[in-house]
Design an enzyme around this catalytic site. Structure first.
Site, PDB file in Angstrom:
ATOM      1  N   LYS A 205      11.058  -3.668  -5.430  1.00 30.56           N
ATOM      2  CA  LYS A 205      11.019  -2.847  -4.042  1.00 30.56           C
ATOM      3  C   LYS A 205      11.895  -1.490  -4.289  1.00 30.56           C
ATOM      4  CE  LYS A 205      10.710  -3.588   0.516  1.00 30.56           C
ATOM      5  NZ  LYS A 205      11.481  -2.337   1.138  1.00 30.56           N
TER       6      LYS A 205
ATOM      7  N   GLU B 233       6.974  -7.092  -8.444  1.00 27.86           N
ATOM      8  CA  GLU B 233       7.398  -5.599  -8.911  1.00 27.86           C
ATOM      9  C   GLU B 233       8.719  -5.465  -8.196  1.00 27.86           C
ATOM     10  OE1 GLU B 233       3.476  -4.096  -7.734  1.00 27.86           O
ATOM     11  OE2 GLU B 233       4.508  -3.061  -6.399  1.00 27.86           O
TER      12      GLU B 233
HETATM   13  S1  IVH Z   1       3.754  -2.032  -1.035  1.00 27.52           S
HETATM   14  C1  IVH Z   1       0.864  -2.444   2.525  1.00 27.52           C
HETATM   15  N1  IVH Z   1       5.347  -2.015  -3.214  1.00 27.52           N
HETATM   16  O1  IVH Z   1       8.818  -1.012   0.972  1.00 27.52           O
HETATM   17  C2  IVH Z   1       1.823  -2.720   1.381  1.00 27.52           C
HETATM   18  N2  IVH Z   1       5.988  -1.111  -1.117  1.00 27.52           N
HETATM   19  O2  IVH Z   1       7.821  -2.601   4.188  1.00 27.52           O
HETATM   20  C3  IVH Z   1       2.380  -1.234   1.088  1.00 27.52           C
HETATM   21  N3  IVH Z   1       8.309  -0.179  -1.010  1.00 27.52           N
HETATM   22  O3  IVH Z   1       7.060   0.983   3.532  1.00 27.52           O
HETATM   23  C4  IVH Z   1       3.651  -1.363   0.505  1.00 27.52           C
HETATM   24  N4  IVH Z   1       8.597  -0.544  -3.307  1.00 27.52           N
HETATM   25  O4  IVH Z   1       7.715   2.239   1.219  1.00 27.52           O
HETATM   26  C5  IVH Z   1       4.999  -1.756  -1.863  1.00 27.52           C
HETATM   27  N5  IVH Z   1       6.707  -1.726  -5.087  1.00 27.52           N
HETATM   28  C6  IVH Z   1       6.361  -1.469  -3.951  1.00 27.52           C
HETATM   29  C7  IVH Z   1       7.389  -0.986  -3.056  1.00 27.52           C
HETATM   30  C8  IVH Z   1       6.944  -0.779  -1.616  1.00 27.52           C
HETATM   31  C9  IVH Z   1       9.054   0.072  -2.070  1.00 27.52           C
HETATM   32  C10 IVH Z   1       8.467   0.352   0.415  1.00 27.52           C
HETATM   33  C11 IVH Z   1       7.343   0.830   1.179  1.00 27.52           C
HETATM   34  C12 IVH Z   1       7.189   0.270   2.488  1.00 27.52           C
HETATM   35  C13 IVH Z   1       8.376  -1.016   2.383  1.00 27.52           C
HETATM   36  C14 IVH Z   1       7.936  -2.147   2.882  1.00 27.52           C
END
Ligand code: IVH
Length: 669
Positions: free
Chosen positions: A112, A110
């Site tokens: 980021k 997915e």
């Molecule tokens: S999962 C425990 N999925 O990227 C895992 N994070 O360092 C939780 N982010 O602070 C994160 N898109 O704010 C996840 N599709 C996505 C994301 C995402 C952006 C951000 C999130 C996090 C940072 C990862």
């Protein structure tokens, strides 16, 4: 239909159409019809307050401004992800996971999203708390601002107790609109949509947030249980059905090549998305397998973020122009055919210095490759030699300052001070202290956010003020009147008034800011604060000699000399007198620097905003404290910045006090 029914009907319709408009980008009715319904609902609600509802769409326009945000402790830690930077590392992750929890393990791919992480808590289906991630453990309560984001449901389709997590971001359309408005009012522009989103979500006035056009993608739930949900895919489907706008899943499966291809495809699609992404997140699909793999000490073992290399684009180099900096350094800048890059339109980029231009053989007329370093400052990476026609012109630096015609010198090694700013061996510098280009940059610096924080004084306004002879140096800003300013082109009555108010407010900034604002060479924000604390008044600084300045722990020869030389100049005396006469505060409480941190041991980790770890270490040592590289039970404080890693985790485990930059600066006061 009675009034109550009419109100309920309108609320349903508006919520539905708002979703069509904001989430699906497929409105069924005109803006006019929508606004009419909204106005009717507002009127009916105000005439019939007994039918108030916190989930009414009218609640999204923001409410009373706050003084500050309350802190919120997250029920479940908001972890971050391990980054990987190439496909080898990504393949290694996939293989390691498969070796541990099975060859048939499925992964999801997915985008980021480049925004900021928030948690949304629902009680009995109603949104009760929206919070920023903060340091992962404690964030800020931004509920009122969260409610203004249209794609966040105020009420779920089921009456659940659940906390979900997602990324708030600013779509390109909102970003461009916001910066255009700021340009028109002379406010400084946001560097990128992420900063703009972060700033907008942290406005104390939620009515302001409501205007910023923020959006969200939700990607998991933090607490609560969802029946029949066993995988990430199930989660996304379920939370989507609850009413959230969810992160798109680009691939779900166990095929390594298909995972890599999905990542490549997203990279290709990146320029056409209407929001910024900075990578791809690859997660184990099965929630059971995630448990087996574990959450690790700081980042989960079941996911990684593949970070994209900076986006690059080709464009034409139309010209090279020289920018004269605040301290006289001449920097060649590329004038480019505008090109869209990482969310903004780029028409200027730095070429750093002549050596780089020569080394990369960059010529005017070349097709060049540009990228945003750290995704913020655009730079020219190189030129495409195959695209040459023979018409391209090699560039030579001028032998006189293009602004004042003054003579130039080269920075040589003797001049070097490791203060992190403005020194390039071999850089050309204009020697004329009253060079108008330097003056313009100097005054812009004086007014900038971290200096006197005079709102609206960008480079353009300073130039206009200088060109119209309304100011000749920074102190003149305090003698401007509203009529002078509103007479300038593009300056309305209101902007002029804001500007004057902001100038008035800046008088109370105090000595540290004044010293920093004066732009003394080698004296940055931290050093200015230290000078202010030690000497207390600007008059004491006029008297200070090099030895007394060097008593400040981290001041060396060059910095001390620079301060003394600066305060010796007649011009400095003149400006300071004018500032004082205008009522600018030029004093600060004197504080003994020597021992307030004596006996205390600090460990530094993560990235601090506008302060290197070395600077922080110097400040600690200058105050009698000790800096250690590892956390133990003897550590008194861990100073943690962004992306702090295992040291932070260890400090938490040992119960060592963790402080941020602000708390640290308070300790040092
Ligand atoms: S999962 C425990 N999925 O990227 C895992 N994070 O360092 C939780 N982010 O602070 C994160 N898109 O704010 C996840 N599709 C996505 C994301 C995402 C952006 C951000 C999130 C996090 C940072 C990862």
């Amino acid at each position: 239909m009675n009034i109550k029914e009419r109100i309920e009907r309108l609320r349903k319709e508006i919520t539905y159409h708002s979703k069509r408009y904001y989430e699906n980008d497929a409105p069924e009715i005109s803006d006019f019809e929508y606004d009419k319904m909204f106005e009717e609902l507002k009127r009916l609600e105000s005439e019939n307050p007994e039918y108030y509802s916190e989930t009414s769409p009218t609640q999204r326009v923001g409410g009373k401004a706050l003084d500050k945000f309350e802190k919120v402790k997250h029920e479940v830690k908001m972890a971050s992800l391990t980054d990987v930077f190439d496909f080898d590392e990504l393949r290694a992750f996939i293989r390691r996971v498969k070796a541990e929890v099975g060859e048939n393990t499925e992964f999801s791919v997915e985008p980021k999203i480049d925004g900021l992480s928030v948690s949304l808590k629902y009680e009995n289906g109603l949104l009760t708390v929206g919070a920023t991630r903060g340091d992962g453990t404690t964030g800020e309560d931004v509920t009122a601002n969260i409610k203004t984001i249209r794609s966040i449901p105020l009420e779920l389709n089921e009456s659940l107790n659940i906390t979900v997590r997602g990324e708030v971001y600013m779509p390109h359309k909102s970003f461009e609109k916001l910066n255009k408005e700021r340009e028109e009012t002379g406010e400084s522009l946001w560097a990128n949509p992420r900063n703009a989103a972060a700033g907008s979500l942290r406005c104390l006035d939620s009515k302001e947030t409501a205007k910023r056009g923020l959006d969200i993608f939700v990607f998991n739930y933090q607490t609560g249980t969802l029946e029949g949900v066993n995988t990430h895919k199930d989660t996304i489907e379920k939370i989507n059905a609850l009413g959230f706008k969810t992160i798109p899943l680009l691939y779900v499966g166990s095929d390594e090549e298909k995972i890599i291809n999905a990542v490549i495809k997203l990279g290709e699609d990146r320029p056409s998305l209407n929001f910024d992404i900075d990578g791809t997140v690859i997660k184990v699909n099965s929630l059971e397998k995630r448990k087996e793999l574990g959450d690790g000490t700081s980042t989960p073992k079941w996911a990684v973020a593949y970070k994209f290399p900076p986006e690059q684009k080709k464009t034409k180099l139309l010209d090279i122009v020289i920018q004269v900096g605040r301290t006289g350094v001449l920097t060649p800048n590329a004038v480019l055919e505008p090109v869209r890059l990482a969310g903004t339109s780029v028409s200027r980029a730095t070429l750093h210095n002549i050596d780089i231009i020569k080394e990369k053989d960059i010529r005017i007329g070349d097709t060049v490759i540009v990228q945003k370093a750290g995704d913020i400052i655009p730079e020219v990476v190189g030129s495409v030699k195959e695209a040459r026609t023979g018409e391209e012109l090699p560039y030579n630096m001028p032998d006189k300052c293009p602004s004042c015609g003054g003579s130039l010198t080269y920075d040589d090694a003797d001049d070097f001070v490791d203060d992190g700013e403005d020194f390039t061996l071999g850089a050309l510098r204009c020697t004329n202290p009253s060079c108008p280009a330097q003056l313009e940059r100097n005054i812009t610096h004086f007014a900038s956010k971290k200096a006197m924080n005079i709102e609206g004084v960008g480079g353009k306004l300073v130039k206009a003020l200088l060109d119209n002879h309304l100011i000749h140096d920074a102190s003149d800003l305090y003698y401007l009147n509203k009529e002078d300013i509103s007479a300038l082109e593009r300056m309305g009555e209101k902007s002029a008034e804001n500007f004057i108010n902001s100038i008035e407010a800046s008088k109370q900034m105090g000595l540290a800011r004044v010293i920093f604002a004066l732009g003394i060479r080698h004296i940055g924000e931290v050093a200015s604060g230290e000078l202010a604390s030690k000497f207390g008044t600007v008059d004491a600084l006029f008297e200070a000699d090099e030895d007394s300045i060097k008593e400040i722990g981290d001041f060396g020869e060059v910095m001390a000399k620079s301060v003394v030389d600066f305060f010796k100049k007649d011009e400095t005396r003149y400006i300071i007198e004018r500032l004082k006469n205008a009522g600018v505060k030029t004093s600060e409480e004197v504080k003994e620097l020597s021992n307030e941190l004596e006996g205390l041991t600090f460990v530094l980790t993560g990235t601090l905003e506008n302060m290197t770890r070395d600077e922080a270490a110097e400040m600690i040592k200058a105050r009698g404290g000790k800096v250690s590289s590892s956390v133990s039970s003897k550590t008194d404080y861990v100073l943690a910045g962004e992306a702090a890693g295992s040291k932070l985790t260890k400090a938490q485990a040992l119960g060592v006090k963790i402080i941020n930059k602000e708390e640290f600066l308070n300790l040092c006061k």
